[in-house]
Scaffold this active site. Structure first.
Site, PDB file in Angstrom:
ATOM      1  N   GLU A  93      -0.894  -8.771   4.812  1.00  0.00           N
ATOM      2  CA  GLU A  93      -0.772  -8.938   6.373  1.00  0.00           C
ATOM      3  C   GLU A  93      -1.946  -9.087   7.072  1.00  0.00           C
ATOM      4  OE1 GLU A  93      -0.654  -4.519   5.951  1.00  0.00           O
ATOM      5  OE2 GLU A  93      -0.396  -6.127   4.835  1.00  0.00           O
ATOM      6  N   HIS A 133      -3.388  -5.779   0.980  1.00  0.00           N
ATOM      7  CA  HIS A 133      -2.624  -6.156   2.082  1.00  0.00           C
ATOM      8  C   HIS A 133      -2.711  -7.577   2.894  1.00  0.00           C
ATOM      9  CE1 HIS A 133      -2.226  -1.840   4.093  1.00  0.00           C
ATOM     10  NE2 HIS A 133      -3.306  -1.594   3.070  1.00  0.00           N
ATOM     11  N   CYS A 165       0.808  -1.113  -0.104  1.00  0.00           N
ATOM     12  CA  CYS A 165       0.092   0.135   0.151  1.00  0.00           C
ATOM     13  C   CYS A 165       1.088   1.287   0.069  1.00  0.00           C
ATOM     14  CB  CYS A 165      -0.928  -0.013   0.929  1.00  0.00           C
ATOM     15  SG  CYS A 165      -2.246   0.917   1.013  1.00  0.00           S
TER      16      CYS A 165
END
Length: 229
Positions: A202, A200, A91
């Site tokens: 994660e 994302h 990002c």
């Protein structure tokens, strides 16, 4: 395996990235934007957020942080075929990589002018990168997406070169969420060591937290690559 997580003023997802590394079996190492060394880590993650409040342009100030001079030096030129330091920009980190010219193109305001936050389907297009080797080519995954300036843009010549060299890492499925040209969600450098990704991974590494665990292999791929180096 030690993976450095850079914290800039305004980083939001540095803790999440560190946890993803830990869940994958690695050792996260906290790096500060003012550091002039990466302290011997095996790879670096530039996390999501709003570095320096996104003043000027997203990532434009973070690109000049002291630590980025070392990251740029160690990562090497974007068209080099010999591998340098593995770097994943997520990002805002993707924006920093483009501002640093470690990756081509730029990220601009979403075409609908609204912040988007949703679970996003992706298709993995390149599996010969440090960060995607444990995916199958063409595999579809779901990870969260959250951005206001996530539209990937480049001129036609650059886009054709990325396509021709197989450097598109992931594409959006189920509708383009931000106006990215050719539905591009992530790209890599020539050697595949540097990857920028707008969604994302994660936030999708543990069951019951997020949409699933489809993002975990970005991190286990890096650990496997370091072990085999």
């Amino acid at each position: 395996m030690r993976i450095g997580i850079v914290t800039f003023p305004g980083s939001l997802d540095d803790v999440d990235a560190a946890r993803a590394v830990r869940v994958a079996g690695g050792e996260p190492v906290r790096l500060w934007h003012g550091d002039e060394s990466v302290h011997g880590v095996d790879a670096v993650i530039l996390p999501g957020g709003f570095s320096y409040g996104d003043y000027l342009r997203c990532g434009a100030i973070a690109r000049f942080s002291p630590i980025m001079a070392e990251v740029i030096r160690l990562a090497g030129p974007p068209d080099a075929t010999s591998p340098g330091l593995p770097v994943l920009g997520i990002c805002n980190g993707f924006q920093v990589l483009c501002e640093s010219h470690l990756l081509p193109g730029a990220l601009v305001r979403n075409d609908h002018r609204k912040f988007v936050c949703r679970d996003q389907r992706l298709r993995i297009e390149r599996t010969t990168t440090t960060w995607t080797s444990e995916y199958a080519h063409g595999e579809e995954i779901v990870v969260p997406l959250k951005n206001g300036e996530g539209g990937f843009v480049a001129d036609d010549a650059t886009l054709d070169r990325l396509e021709g060299e197989g450097r598109v890492v992931a594409r959006y499925l189920g509708g383009n969420p931000n106006g990215s040209y050719r539905d591009v969600a992530g790209v890599s450098n020539a050697s595949g060591t540097v990857v920028g990704l707008m969604p994302h991974p994660e936030h999708a590494v543990e069951p019951m937290f997020g949409p699933g665990t489809d993002g975990l292999r970005f991190f286990t791929s890096a650990l496997a690559a370091v072990l085999s180096a």
